[in-house]
Design a protein around this motif. Sequence first.
Motif, PDB file in Angstrom:
ATOM      1  N   MET A  59     -20.821  53.697  43.010  1.00 42.01           N
ATOM      2  CA  MET A  59     -22.044  52.883  43.013  1.00 42.01           C
ATOM      3  C   MET A  59     -22.034  51.870  41.871  1.00 42.01           C
ATOM      4  O   MET A  59     -22.355  50.691  42.064  1.00 42.01           O
ATOM      5  N   CYS A  60     -21.674  52.330  40.670  1.00 43.50           N
ATOM      6  CA  CYS A  60     -21.671  51.434  39.505  1.00 43.50           C
ATOM      7  C   CYS A  60     -20.620  50.338  39.652  1.00 43.50           C
ATOM      8  O   CYS A  60     -20.902  49.162  39.387  1.00 43.50           O
ATOM      9  N   MET A  61     -19.419  50.695  40.107  1.00 43.80           N
ATOM     10  CA  MET A  61     -18.370  49.690  40.279  1.00 43.80           C
ATOM     11  C   MET A  61     -18.728  48.692  41.376  1.00 43.80           C
ATOM     12  O   MET A  61     -18.456  47.493  41.242  1.00 43.80           O
ATOM     13  N   SER A  62     -19.367  49.182  42.438  1.00 39.21           N
ATOM     14  CA  SER A  62     -19.817  48.276  43.509  1.00 39.21           C
ATOM     15  C   SER A  62     -20.861  47.305  42.973  1.00 39.21           C
ATOM     16  O   SER A  62     -20.816  46.099  43.255  1.00 39.21           O
ATOM     17  N   TYR A  63     -21.805  47.849  42.204  1.00 37.06           N
ATOM     18  CA  TYR A  63     -22.863  47.017  41.612  1.00 37.06           C
ATOM     19  C   TYR A  63     -22.265  45.952  40.694  1.00 37.06           C
ATOM     20  O   TYR A  63     -22.615  44.766  40.784  1.00 37.06           O
ATOM     21  N   PHE A  64     -21.339  46.335  39.817  1.00 39.60           N
ATOM     22  CA  PHE A  64     -20.730  45.388  38.887  1.00 39.60           C
ATOM     23  C   PHE A  64     -19.915  44.326  39.635  1.00 39.60           C
ATOM     24  O   PHE A  64     -19.986  43.144  39.318  1.00 39.60           O
ATOM     25  N   THR A  65     -19.147  44.772  40.640  1.00 40.48           N
ATOM     26  CA  THR A  65     -18.305  43.838  41.393  1.00 40.48           C
ATOM     27  C   THR A  65     -19.144  42.800  42.133  1.00 40.48           C
ATOM     28  O   THR A  65     -18.865  41.593  42.072  1.00 40.48           O
ATOM     29  N   ILE A  66     -20.194  43.268  42.808  1.00 39.36           N
ATOM     30  CA  ILE A  66     -21.048  42.338  43.551  1.00 39.36           C
ATOM     31  C   ILE A  66     -21.815  41.439  42.583  1.00 39.36           C
ATOM     32  O   ILE A  66     -22.046  40.261  42.881  1.00 39.36           O
ATOM     33  N   SER A  67     -22.186  41.955  41.420  1.00 43.79           N
ATOM     34  CA  SER A  67     -22.865  41.134  40.402  1.00 43.79           C
ATOM     35  C   SER A  67     -21.967  39.995  39.948  1.00 43.79           C
ATOM     36  O   SER A  67     -22.421  38.855  39.794  1.00 43.79           O
ATOM     37  N   VAL A  68     -20.687  40.297  39.726  1.00 44.52           N
ATOM     38  CA  VAL A  68     -19.737  39.258  39.318  1.00 44.52           C
ATOM     39  C   VAL A  68     -19.614  38.201  40.410  1.00 44.52           C
ATOM     40  O   VAL A  68     -19.745  36.997  40.151  1.00 44.52           O
ATOM     41  N   LEU A  69     -19.370  38.645  41.646  1.00 43.54           N
ATOM     42  CA  LEU A  69     -19.179  37.714  42.755  1.00 43.54           C
ATOM     43  C   LEU A  69     -20.435  36.890  43.024  1.00 43.54           C
ATOM     44  O   LEU A  69     -20.374  35.665  43.159  1.00 43.54           O
ATOM     45  N   TYR A  70     -21.575  37.576  43.091  1.00 43.34           N
ATOM     46  CA  TYR A  70     -22.824  36.881  43.381  1.00 43.34           C
ATOM     47  C   TYR A  70     -23.174  35.907  42.252  1.00 43.34           C
ATOM     48  O   TYR A  70     -23.530  34.749  42.497  1.00 43.34           O
ATOM     49  N   GLY A  71     -23.063  36.367  41.021  1.00 41.63           N
ATOM     50  CA  GLY A  71     -23.383  35.509  39.875  1.00 41.63           C
ATOM     51  C   GLY A  71     -22.509  34.276  39.819  1.00 41.63           C
ATOM     52  O   GLY A  71     -22.993  33.166  39.602  1.00 41.63           O
ATOM     53  N   LEU A  72     -21.205  34.477  40.047  1.00 37.70           N
ATOM     54  CA  LEU A  72     -20.280  33.346  39.982  1.00 37.70           C
ATOM     55  C   LEU A  72     -20.489  32.361  41.122  1.00 37.70           C
ATOM     56  O   LEU A  72     -20.674  31.163  40.892  1.00 37.70           O
ATOM     57  N   ILE A  73     -20.462  32.873  42.333  1.00 38.46           N
ATOM     58  CA  ILE A  73     -20.567  31.985  43.495  1.00 38.46           C
ATOM     59  C   ILE A  73     -21.892  31.229  43.500  1.00 38.46           C
ATOM     60  O   ILE A  73     -21.930  30.000  43.587  1.00 38.46           O
ATOM     61  N   PHE A  74     -22.987  31.972  43.371  1.00 37.32           N
ATOM     62  CA  PHE A  74     -24.294  31.331  43.468  1.00 37.32           C
ATOM     63  C   PHE A  74     -24.659  30.562  42.202  1.00 37.32           C
ATOM     64  O   PHE A  74     -25.340  29.541  42.269  1.00 37.32           O
ATOM     65  N   GLY A  75     -24.195  31.033  41.049  1.00 36.22           N
ATOM     66  CA  GLY A  75     -24.462  30.312  39.802  1.00 36.22           C
ATOM     67  C   GLY A  75     -23.770  28.964  39.775  1.00 36.22           C
ATOM     68  O   GLY A  75     -24.384  27.927  39.486  1.00 36.22           O
ATOM     69  N   LEU A  76     -22.471  28.967  40.095  1.00 35.70           N
ATOM     70  CA  LEU A  76     -21.701  27.717  40.086  1.00 35.70           C
ATOM     71  C   LEU A  76     -22.199  26.746  41.157  1.00 35.70           C
ATOM     72  O   LEU A  76     -22.297  25.541  40.922  1.00 35.70           O
ATOM     73  N   LEU A  77     -22.534  27.284  42.339  1.00 34.94           N
ATOM     74  CA  LEU A  77     -23.042  26.425  43.416  1.00 34.94           C
ATOM     75  C   LEU A  77     -24.425  25.864  43.094  1.00 34.94           C
ATOM     76  O   LEU A  77     -24.706  24.693  43.367  1.00 34.94           O
ATOM     77  N   THR A  78     -25.289  26.696  42.509  1.00 30.69           N
ATOM     78  CA  THR A  78     -26.630  26.228  42.146  1.00 30.69           C
ATOM     79  C   THR A  78     -26.554  25.077  41.151  1.00 30.69           C
ATOM     80  O   THR A  78     -27.250  24.067  41.293  1.00 30.69           O
TER      81      THR A  78
END
Length: 196
Positions: A59-78
């Motif tokens: 659960m923790c690794m899934s949360y961290f991995t998705i946080s990295v992907l979501y933060g990067l993709i949506f942060g850079l695109l925003t």
Amino acid sequence: MLNYILRSADNKLNIGMNRKHNWFSTILVLTFWGGYLVPVIFKDGFLKHGGTLRKLFVMCMSYFTISVLYGLIFGLLTALIMRFALSLFEIKVKYLELLKLMRTSYEPFVLILITYTVQIAIANYYESTFIQENLAATGIMIIVFSFVSSGVVIWASIIFYRGMNRLTGLNFFQNFLIHIGSGMVLAPINIYIMYT
């Protein structure tokens, strides 16, 4: 009190915006931001009862991995969409300056990343004897976490919009529309994730 908060935000902006751009720290801070948004998008899907160290790790690794992907993709695109939206108003703001502002504003989200990780651990071991014997303390802790999260969001928003005012010269409402409008471009992806 308000003047003190605004002065503190300005001091943080002075320090953050004058730092040299660093991709590692930008990626790290966007991960913190992703760690805040992921529970909202995934409707607390990580707070499941497991009871084993293996399930907690997953659960923790899934949360961290998705946080990295979501933060990067949506942060850079925003930031990219915001830069484009500002150019429509003939306001020139460098892409790296917007990323620097996001890095400066979103640093406090590390607290939400930490508190949500603790919540994942509590949920995983919710049926354990220790948690069951300390339900009142656990409940108080979750309430405190909620207040901390709300405070972090408010503080990060103050820093962000003060910084946007510096970069664009626009007022709060105009900057708010540009920021929200940029997010709305990505809304269909968020909605798809939320309801699948």
